[in-house]
Enzyme design. Structure first.
Site, short mmCIF file in Angstrom:
data_model
loop_
_atom_site.label_atom_id
_atom_site.label_comp_id
_atom_site.label_asym_id
_atom_site.label_seq_id
_atom_site.Cartn_x
_atom_site.Cartn_y
_atom_site.Cartn_z
N GLN A 410 -0.75 -27.30 16.03
CA GLN A 410 -1.09 -27.86 17.35
C GLN A 410 -1.02 -29.38 17.36
O GLN A 410 -1.01 -29.98 18.43
CB GLN A 410 -2.53 -27.46 17.74
CG GLN A 410 -2.69 -26.02 18.13
CD GLN A 410 -4.14 -25.61 18.18
OE1 GLN A 410 -5.02 -26.31 17.68
NE2 GLN A 410 -4.42 -24.48 18.78
N TRP A 412 0.71 -31.63 14.69
CA TRP A 412 1.57 -32.50 13.88
C TRP A 412 2.83 -32.96 14.64
O TRP A 412 3.22 -34.12 14.52
CB TRP A 412 1.86 -31.85 12.51
CG TRP A 412 3.27 -31.43 12.25
CD1 TRP A 412 3.80 -30.22 12.52
CD2 TRP A 412 4.30 -32.21 11.65
NE1 TRP A 412 5.10 -30.20 12.13
CE2 TRP A 412 5.44 -31.40 11.59
CE3 TRP A 412 4.38 -33.51 11.15
CZ2 TRP A 412 6.63 -31.85 11.07
CZ3 TRP A 412 5.58 -33.95 10.63
CH2 TRP A 412 6.68 -33.12 10.59
N ASN A 413 3.41 -32.09 15.45
CA ASN A 413 4.61 -32.48 16.18
C ASN A 413 4.33 -32.21 17.66
O ASN A 413 4.61 -31.12 18.16
CB ASN A 413 5.79 -31.65 15.66
CG ASN A 413 7.10 -32.04 16.29
OD1 ASN A 413 7.13 -32.65 17.36
ND2 ASN A 413 8.19 -31.67 15.65
N PRO A 415 5.62 -33.42 20.60
CA PRO A 415 6.71 -33.10 21.54
C PRO A 415 7.13 -31.63 21.47
O PRO A 415 7.27 -30.97 22.51
CB PRO A 415 7.84 -34.04 21.11
CG PRO A 415 7.14 -35.20 20.49
CD PRO A 415 5.95 -34.63 19.81
N HIS A 417 5.34 -29.10 20.15
CA HIS A 417 4.21 -28.23 20.53
C HIS A 417 4.06 -28.16 22.05
O HIS A 417 3.86 -27.08 22.62
CB HIS A 417 2.93 -28.77 19.87
CG HIS A 417 1.70 -28.05 20.30
ND1 HIS A 417 1.48 -26.71 20.01
CD2 HIS A 417 0.62 -28.45 21.02
CE1 HIS A 417 0.32 -26.33 20.53
NE2 HIS A 417 -0.22 -27.37 21.15
N TYR A 425 5.23 -20.39 25.46
CA TYR A 425 3.96 -19.68 25.22
C TYR A 425 3.26 -19.30 26.53
O TYR A 425 2.98 -18.12 26.76
CB TYR A 425 3.09 -20.60 24.37
CG TYR A 425 1.79 -19.99 23.88
CD1 TYR A 425 1.79 -19.04 22.86
CD2 TYR A 425 0.57 -20.41 24.40
CE1 TYR A 425 0.60 -18.51 22.40
CE2 TYR A 425 -0.62 -19.89 23.94
CZ TYR A 425 -0.60 -18.94 22.93
OH TYR A 425 -1.78 -18.43 22.47
N HIS A 450 14.78 -23.66 12.70
CA HIS A 450 14.72 -24.24 11.34
C HIS A 450 15.87 -23.70 10.49
O HIS A 450 16.52 -24.46 9.77
CB HIS A 450 13.37 -23.92 10.69
CG HIS A 450 12.27 -24.85 11.11
ND1 HIS A 450 11.55 -24.69 12.26
CD2 HIS A 450 11.78 -25.98 10.53
CE1 HIS A 450 10.66 -25.66 12.37
NE2 HIS A 450 10.78 -26.46 11.34
N TYR A 512 23.69 -24.63 -5.36
CA TYR A 512 24.28 -24.96 -6.67
C TYR A 512 25.04 -23.76 -7.23
O TYR A 512 26.18 -23.87 -7.65
CB TYR A 512 23.13 -25.37 -7.61
CG TYR A 512 23.55 -25.69 -9.00
CD1 TYR A 512 24.05 -26.94 -9.34
CD2 TYR A 512 23.42 -24.73 -10.02
CE1 TYR A 512 24.43 -27.23 -10.64
CE2 TYR A 512 23.79 -25.01 -11.32
CZ TYR A 512 24.29 -26.26 -11.62
OH TYR A 512 24.67 -26.54 -12.90
C1 LIG Z 1 2.21 -20.97 19.22
C2 LIG Z 1 1.50 -22.21 19.72
C3 LIG Z 1 2.24 -22.77 20.92
C4 LIG Z 1 0.09 -21.81 20.07
O1 LIG Z 1 -0.59 -22.94 20.52
P1 LIG Z 1 -2.20 -22.94 20.63
O2 LIG Z 1 -2.60 -24.28 21.06
O3 LIG Z 1 -2.75 -22.43 19.34
O4 LIG Z 1 -2.45 -21.86 21.75
P2 LIG Z 1 -3.82 -21.49 22.49
O5 LIG Z 1 -3.93 -20.02 22.51
O6 LIG Z 1 -4.93 -22.27 21.89
O7 LIG Z 1 -3.58 -21.92 24.01
C5 LIG Z 1 -2.98 -23.12 24.32
C6 LIG Z 1 -2.95 -23.32 25.82
O8 LIG Z 1 -2.66 -22.09 26.50
C7 LIG Z 1 -3.66 -21.86 27.50
N1 LIG Z 1 -3.88 -20.43 27.62
C8 LIG Z 1 -4.51 -19.63 26.76
N2 LIG Z 1 -4.51 -18.36 27.25
C9 LIG Z 1 -3.86 -18.41 28.43
C10 LIG Z 1 -3.53 -17.42 29.41
N3 LIG Z 1 -3.84 -16.15 29.25
N4 LIG Z 1 -2.83 -17.83 30.49
C11 LIG Z 1 -2.49 -19.11 30.66
N5 LIG Z 1 -2.77 -20.08 29.78
C12 LIG Z 1 -3.45 -19.73 28.67
C13 LIG Z 1 -4.87 -22.56 26.97
O9 LIG Z 1 -5.75 -22.87 28.00
C14 LIG Z 1 -4.28 -23.79 26.37
O10 LIG Z 1 -3.98 -24.71 27.42
P3 LIG Z 1 -4.06 -26.30 27.20
O11 LIG Z 1 -3.05 -26.63 26.11
O12 LIG Z 1 -3.65 -26.84 28.53
O13 LIG Z 1 -5.44 -26.59 26.80
C15 LIG Z 1 1.44 -23.31 18.62
O14 LIG Z 1 0.89 -22.79 17.45
C16 LIG Z 1 2.78 -23.91 18.30
O15 LIG Z 1 3.20 -24.85 18.93
N6 LIG Z 1 3.47 -23.35 17.27
C17 LIG Z 1 4.82 -23.72 16.92
C18 LIG Z 1 4.87 -25.08 16.38
C19 LIG Z 1 6.20 -25.37 15.79
O16 LIG Z 1 6.98 -24.54 15.49
N7 LIG Z 1 6.44 -26.60 15.59
C20 LIG Z 1 7.65 -27.05 14.99
C21 LIG Z 1 7.41 -28.33 14.40
S1 LIG Z 1 8.71 -28.83 13.37
#
Ligand SMILES: CC(C)(COP(=O)(O)OP(=O)(O)OC[C@H]1O[C@@H](n2cnc3c(N)ncnc32)[C@H](O)[C@@H]1OP(=O)(O)O)[C@@H](O)C(=O)NCCC(=O)NCCS
Length: 523
Positions: A410, A412-413, A415, A417, A425, A450, A512
């Site tokens: 949630q 580290w990255n 943009p 996320h 999501y 990835h 390799y």
């Molecule tokens: C999968 C992922 C998106 C989940 O995110 P999360 O923050 O753990 O998800 P949460 O369940 O806590 O909910 C997040 C949001 O959804 C909302 N939400 C939760 N349930 C909901 C529902 N039923 N309906 C609508 N919105 C909902 C929450 O209110 C929250 O909103 P906010 O951000 O505005 O506060 C996150 O783990 C992620 O980004 N993973 C991939 C990261 C990645 O691959 N990064 C690559 C980097 S190189």
């Protein structure tokens, strides 16, 4: 907390150890004097009424004051008035104050002590010393391996052929195509279904075309491919966002038309004059501002910073320059020889040596990853944002305090996320998927990208990156189930430090074997 040290037996009393800041008194009060031969001190006046008397704290000679770390220190200089009293029993030789009291050692958690700044500094000094030794050992063993010219060959095989750059330029075609589709959708010249189909074809081509070029073209290098594919992946994510936001605007426009009463309302104030509303946002200027801005999520009106801060920009640019050199130097001097030395244990399947190599690689790999994080998310993104006066600078949050894997992803990255939440999501949740399914879907997509960015440039499909990302789901469960607080934080660090070099070694080993051993075996 009362002072319970006076209950019978021999007692020693001491005055405060901080002379001027905590009350008056001369040097005579600093010394610790033994209580009389019988072991019992004559009671000072006024004597403490009760051992656990909280109400007296801070009011009498047995005042227990708070230390800087929140603990208590012994009786303070409140004895001064007593010393000045001519007939005070404290003027008797060998009698002053108690020096013992009920207290915990600093390392006990009950002491409430939390200032470990010195120990943190010690860690830093030890880290520098041990790395200085490693640095010297590395230099003695390998000599200087850093070669900036060699970096150029990573991008170009032939100085007259620049396929990666050509691919980056071609990416503009897809951006323009998406723009034209949106223009026609806004004008009503295309139906939503036709628009969706055109967007899907365009987006699929964005991913497939550079992949095909990277796989088929001999003259493109793996590093050049990574660069071109990364640009196309970013473009893909941005255009998905561009399409979604414009669709949401059209839907809102449709609803506003259906409710004529609210359609006449206008925003007031100066802010309204500077905001753009749909479809006025559909200009090349707006599109290219979004494509170059350090975000993946499109908005009609981005928050803008008032001016370009030249000093801030210069600092970021210097950081970019210095940290690029540092990363290249560390990779060439430290990582490459370590990886090369890991091939033999892999070939012999010598497990103890493989683990030793893995741990050895973990240090430079992690250090380079941390430098990369600062370089990319702080220096580069802030430099671009400053140049473009892009106001939202939340590119990362405090992922280093993660006590769970979920918190890490949630924070580290930001943009990526934000894009995942907004365009993947939450839409899945709105369509009725459970959180688990939506989360798995996001990690699946992330795992795909990835793998896409690694497998195609290396021309081999091993799914290590894909597996690594998908493994985050069970890992998140295990860490949250079995580790909390500092243990959770340590578990997250451990997965970062060990997980990445495992993937690096797997890919390097396979590369390799595929490129250097297979032809020999064939011959
Ligand atoms: C999968 C992922 C998106 C989940 O995110 P999360 O923050 O753990 O998800 P949460 O369940 O806590 O909910 C997040 C949001 O959804 C909302 N939400 C939760 N349930 C909901 C529902 N039923 N309906 C609508 N919105 C909902 C929450 O209110 C929250 O909103 P906010 O951000 O505005 O506060 C996150 O783990 C992620 O980004 N993973 C991939 C990261 C990645 O691959 N990064 C690559 C980097 S190189």
């Amino acid at each position: 907390m009362g002072d319970r040290g006076g209950a019978g037996g021999s007692r020693r009393r001491r005055t405060a150890s901080r002379p001027s800041s905590q009350g008056g008194g001369g040097p005579a009060e600093e010394e610790v004097r033994d209580v009389g031969p019988g072991g019992d001190a004559p009671a000072p006046a006024p004597a403490p009424k009760d051992e656990n008397r909280d109400s007296d704290v801070g009011s009498g000679p047995w005042d227990l004051r708070k230390t800087r770390h929140g603990g208590r220190i012994g009786p303070e200089r409140t004895s001064v008035p007593l010393l000045r009293t001519p007939l005070s029993p404290l003027l008797l030789p060998g009698v002053l104050k108690r020096c013992h009291r009920l207290q915990d050692s600093l390392f006990s958690s009950d002491s409430g002590f939390s200032n470990y700044r010195g120990i943190l500094n010690w860690c830093v000094v030890m880290l520098i010393l041990s790395n200085a030794r490693l640095f010297l050992e590395n230099l003695i063993k390998y000599g200087i391996l850093v070669d900036p010219i060699q970096v150029v060959s990573l991008f170009l095989k032939d100085p007259y052929s620049w396929p990666a750059l050509c691919l980056v330029i071609v990416a503009n075609v897809f951006a323009v195509a998406a723009f034209q589709v949106e223009k026609r959708l806004a004008a009503g010249a295309l139906t939503e279904q036709a628009g969706l189909l055109l967007h899907v074809v365009n987006l699929a081509t964005i991913l497939c075309f550079p992949a095909a070029v990277a796989l088929l073209l001999e003259s493109i290098t793996p590093v050049g491919s990574v660069l071109a594919l990364t640009v196309h992946t970013i473009l893909f994510l941005k255009l998905v966002s561009y399409r979604d936001v414009n669709l949401w605007c059209r839907e809102r426009r449709g609803k506003a038309k259906a409710k004529p009463a609210s359609a006449g309302k206008k925003a007031n104030g100066a802010a309204a004059q500077h905001t753009v509303s749909y479809p006025d946002n559909l200009t090349y200027r707006d599109l290219y501002y979004f494509l170059l801005a350090p975000t993946l999520c499109y908005e009609l009106n981005f928050p803008r910073s008032p001016r370009i801060r030249k000093r801030f920009l210069l600092r970021r640019l210097l950081e970019m320059l210095f940290l690029t050199q540092l990363q290249v130097g560390l990779i060439q001097q430290w990582m490459v020889p370590t990886i090369q030395n890991s091939m033999k244990p892999f070939k012999d399947m010598d497990y103890s040596r493989i683990i030793e190599r893995l741990l050895k690689l973990a240090v430079p790999n992690h250090l380079i990853w941390l430098i990369f994080f600062y370089w990319f998310f702080h220096s580069c993104m802030n430099a671009v944002a400053e140049l473009m006066q892009f106001g939202d600078r939340e590119f990362y949050r405090d992922w280093w305090n993660s006590e769970s894997v979920t918190y890490f992803w949630q924070n580290w990255n930001i943009p990526v996320h934000k894009w995942c939440l907004r365009h993947f999501y939450k839409p899945m949740l709105r369509r009725g998927s459970s959180k688990w399914v939506a989360s798995t879907g996001v990690f699946f997509a992330s795992a795909f990208f990835h793998e896409y960015l690694v497998s195609i440039p290396l021309h081999m499909f091993r799914l290590w990156a894909f597996t690594g990302m998908m493994a985050q789901i069970p890992l998140a469960w295990i860490v949250s189930r079995f580790f909390q607080g500092n243990y959770g934080n340590a578990a997250v660090w451990l997965t970062l430090i060990i997980g990445q070099p495992v993937a690096v070694l797997m890919y390097v080993h396979d590369y390799y074997v595929l490129n250097y051993e297979a032809p020999v075996a064939g011959a």
